[in-house]
Design a protein around this motif. Sequence first.
Motif, PDB file in Angstrom:
ATOM      1  N   SER A 171      -5.055  -9.567 -27.829  1.00  0.00           N
ATOM      2  CA  SER A 171      -5.775 -10.790 -28.157  1.00  0.00           C
ATOM      3  C   SER A 171      -6.420 -11.362 -26.900  1.00  0.00           C
ATOM      4  CB  SER A 171      -4.841 -11.817 -28.803  1.00  0.00           C
ATOM      5  OG  SER A 171      -3.801 -12.173 -27.911  1.00  0.00           O
ATOM      6  N   ALA A 172      -7.460 -12.176 -27.083  1.00  0.00           N
ATOM      7  CA  ALA A 172      -8.226 -12.715 -25.957  1.00  0.00           C
ATOM      8  C   ALA A 172      -7.384 -13.702 -25.161  1.00  0.00           C
ATOM      9  CB  ALA A 172      -9.492 -13.388 -26.460  1.00  0.00           C
ATOM     10  N   SER A 173      -7.565 -13.682 -23.842  1.00  0.00           N
ATOM     11  CA  SER A 173      -6.813 -14.595 -22.971  1.00  0.00           C
ATOM     12  C   SER A 173      -7.724 -15.472 -22.125  1.00  0.00           C
ATOM     13  CB  SER A 173      -5.880 -13.804 -22.055  1.00  0.00           C
ATOM     14  OG  SER A 173      -6.612 -12.957 -21.181  1.00  0.00           O
ATOM     15  N   ASN A 174      -8.726 -14.890 -21.512  1.00  0.00           N
ATOM     16  CA  ASN A 174      -9.588 -15.613 -20.580  1.00  0.00           C
ATOM     17  C   ASN A 174     -11.046 -15.267 -20.833  1.00  0.00           C
ATOM     18  OD1 ASN A 174      -6.922 -14.783 -19.082  1.00  0.00           O
ATOM     19  ND2 ASN A 174      -7.583 -16.685 -18.115  1.00  0.00           N
ATOM     20  N   PRO A 208     -26.360 -16.732 -18.520  1.00  0.00           N
ATOM     21  CA  PRO A 208     -25.108 -16.048 -18.164  1.00  0.00           C
ATOM     22  C   PRO A 208     -24.543 -15.303 -19.371  1.00  0.00           C
ATOM     23  CG  PRO A 208     -25.114 -18.323 -17.387  1.00  0.00           C
ATOM     24  CD  PRO A 208     -26.293 -18.174 -18.294  1.00  0.00           C
ATOM     25  N   LYS A 209     -23.728 -14.293 -19.083  1.00  0.00           N
ATOM     26  CA  LYS A 209     -23.086 -13.507 -20.147  1.00  0.00           C
ATOM     27  C   LYS A 209     -21.576 -13.632 -19.999  1.00  0.00           C
ATOM     28  CE  LYS A 209     -25.349  -9.680 -18.989  1.00  0.00           C
ATOM     29  NZ  LYS A 209     -26.436 -10.120 -18.116  1.00  0.00           N
ATOM     30  N   GLY A 210     -20.883 -13.690 -21.139  1.00  0.00           N
ATOM     31  CA  GLY A 210     -19.446 -13.899 -21.132  1.00  0.00           C
ATOM     32  C   GLY A 210     -18.659 -12.606 -21.144  1.00  0.00           C
ATOM     33  N   ALA A 211     -17.641 -12.532 -20.298  1.00  0.00           N
ATOM     34  CA  ALA A 211     -16.687 -11.414 -20.294  1.00  0.00           C
ATOM     35  C   ALA A 211     -15.370 -11.956 -20.836  1.00  0.00           C
ATOM     36  CB  ALA A 211     -16.504 -10.866 -18.885  1.00  0.00           C
ATOM     37  N   LEU A 212     -14.943 -11.435 -21.982  1.00  0.00           N
ATOM     38  CA  LEU A 212     -13.753 -11.918 -22.672  1.00  0.00           C
ATOM     39  C   LEU A 212     -12.601 -10.943 -22.427  1.00  0.00           C
ATOM     40  CD1 LEU A 212     -12.686 -14.130 -24.616  1.00  0.00           C
ATOM     41  CD2 LEU A 212     -13.345 -12.623 -26.511  1.00  0.00           C
ATOM     42  N   TYR A 213     -11.645 -11.368 -21.597  1.00  0.00           N
ATOM     43  CA  TYR A 213     -10.536 -10.512 -21.219  1.00  0.00           C
ATOM     44  C   TYR A 213      -9.399 -10.620 -22.242  1.00  0.00           C
ATOM     45  CZ  TYR A 213     -13.015 -11.290 -16.779  1.00  0.00           C
ATOM     46  OH  TYR A 213     -13.969 -11.419 -15.811  1.00  0.00           O
ATOM     47  N   THR A 214      -8.500  -9.648 -22.221  1.00  0.00           N
ATOM     48  CA  THR A 214      -7.321  -9.675 -23.076  1.00  0.00           C
ATOM     49  C   THR A 214      -6.072  -9.921 -22.231  1.00  0.00           C
ATOM     50  OG1 THR A 214      -6.850  -7.309 -22.884  1.00  0.00           O
ATOM     51  CG2 THR A 214      -8.393  -7.982 -24.625  1.00  0.00           C
ATOM     52  N   HIS A 215      -4.979 -10.277 -22.891  1.00  0.00           N
ATOM     53  CA  HIS A 215      -3.707 -10.402 -22.180  1.00  0.00           C
ATOM     54  C   HIS A 215      -3.351  -9.076 -21.512  1.00  0.00           C
ATOM     55  CE1 HIS A 215      -2.178 -14.406 -23.419  1.00  0.00           C
ATOM     56  NE2 HIS A 215      -3.030 -14.242 -24.403  1.00  0.00           N
ATOM     57  N   ARG A 216      -3.511  -7.986 -22.244  1.00  0.00           N
ATOM     58  CA  ARG A 216      -3.169  -6.673 -21.701  1.00  0.00           C
ATOM     59  C   ARG A 216      -4.003  -6.355 -20.470  1.00  0.00           C
ATOM     60  NH1 ARG A 216      -5.253  -1.401 -22.432  1.00  0.00           N
ATOM     61  NH2 ARG A 216      -3.668   0.244 -22.227  1.00  0.00           N
TER      62      ARG A 216
END
Length: 562
Positions: free
Chosen positions: A181-184, A195-203
């Motif tokens: 799931s998304a974290s940051n 700007p473009k968004g980078a959606l990181y995961t918990h993993r």
Amino acid sequence: MSAPLLGQMMDVPLTLPSLIAHAARHHGSAQIVSRRIEGDIHRYTYRECEARSKQLAQALIALGVAPGERVGTLAWNGYRHLEAYFGVTGFGAVCHTINPRLFPEQIAWIVNHADDRYVLFDITFAALVDTLAPQCPNVRGWIALCDESHRPPMRTQVLCYETLLAAQDGRYTWPELDERSASNLCYTSGTTGNPKGALYTHRSSVLHAYAAALPDAMGFSALDAILPVVPMFHVNAWGIPHAAPLAGTKLVLPGKDLDGKSLYELMEAEGVTASAGVPTVWLGLLAYMRGAGVRFSTLNRTVIGGSACPPAMLRAFEDEYGVQVIHAWGMTEMSPLGTLSKLNWAQSKRPREAQRALLEKQGRVIFGVDMKIVGEDGRELPWDGVTFGDLHVRGPWVIDRYFRQESGSPLVEGWFPTGDVATIDPDGFLHITDRSKDVIKSGGEWISSIDLENIAVAHPAIAEAACIACAHPRWTERPLIVAVKRPGAAVTREELLAFFEGKVAKWWLPDDAVFVDELPHTATGKLQKLKLREQFRAYVLPTALAVEGCPFDPAQDAAKRG
């Protein structure tokens, strides 16, 4: 075909709250020190940080924030911002760090694109929030990171962070989250277009934290005290707020004062052993130390990234102050770490200058990242240290696509094209020679603007320099040096150009040099070459005027030169 034999191990998800829970349980007394916006020094422990992070999670849940929703931050490096890193993500919401140095219009666009539900802000940004609030109608509330006595007078109705936390008891158990799931959420600097968004995961974030703490990366341990100068709003401060609790490292957060004197005094007072930041910050620190005649008593290494570290800066840290420089490269789309300049055993036995030639490059990949360079036909190029190619990367903390751009992936056959032009040598060391849009093509051959910039700043009279392409009737493009002199220093155009002789191939030599009072930078401290190219778009090189049948107007050029 028979089914694979599955292992019999616990399936414990990799999630961000497990990092602060580990630090609180096993490094509970390790310190987190912050220079506060209020002007004093705040000091507490990882154990207290987790407790307050849980109170924040409770407060946001009480405000109606649901898992998956975004909570923005406009804040410096401080303990409350650190609490947001874990309090927001700990119950499944997404922590969206926003760069306050961007133009207000860009920030409003980012907040709206991210669809932030609440935004936490340091009180230094009160006027900015008053500007943003009318442009961000979907934000339910703005939360000032302070107590009631420091609540700033504002047009916007805001909530008080400490009041929200005081209403919660902290008796909260981190839920078991899906590690995918998304974290940051972090946005690129947006130097061209939105700007473009980078959606990181918990993993991906936990794996990145593991890698960042490795000895051949930033090398954190419980024996260290780390001061991240790189802002927590810039790609999660390169993962340091996650890697520090993983290792139990003392964390020193400098707040808003990033001048050389303030950084030096905080480093000395707190026994800082390691730091990290962009070259522009270190220029200020070195200038202060030289002027004040002071030295470090505990700092032994620093990571320099964000843009290329000039070799002259690397040598100044090591030769003058005994501080190891770890040259790093990465990008928002990579969470951001990709490579770091660390020698292996065999390389450490080479002559000193051969070692430095490697360390001045961006370094080797850490486990979790793979890289290659490709030609215009997409075929992989050799690792010979000479052949230039477009750099592609892949790995578990590299994005698959940009946030809210689900229709198309930027990947090329499973690899992310970075936009950088680079060489890779037989040792596996990466050398970024340019951004693809900045490379200078002269007569069909590439010239590295970064290499020429590094030579320029090695001149004792030059504080900072940029190299851009100018149009040329014979060679299509030729290099122009745009330089800033050190205060009180004197150097002529001819002297600076002569400084390049013998250091590069003759056809690489810059055609001209001009001096300016300052260079434009992005909000993250990188040289803004797009603005420079616009500024010097009509500039005519003297070598262009010498070409027979030159289409340029010499009178116009003379007038421009003044």
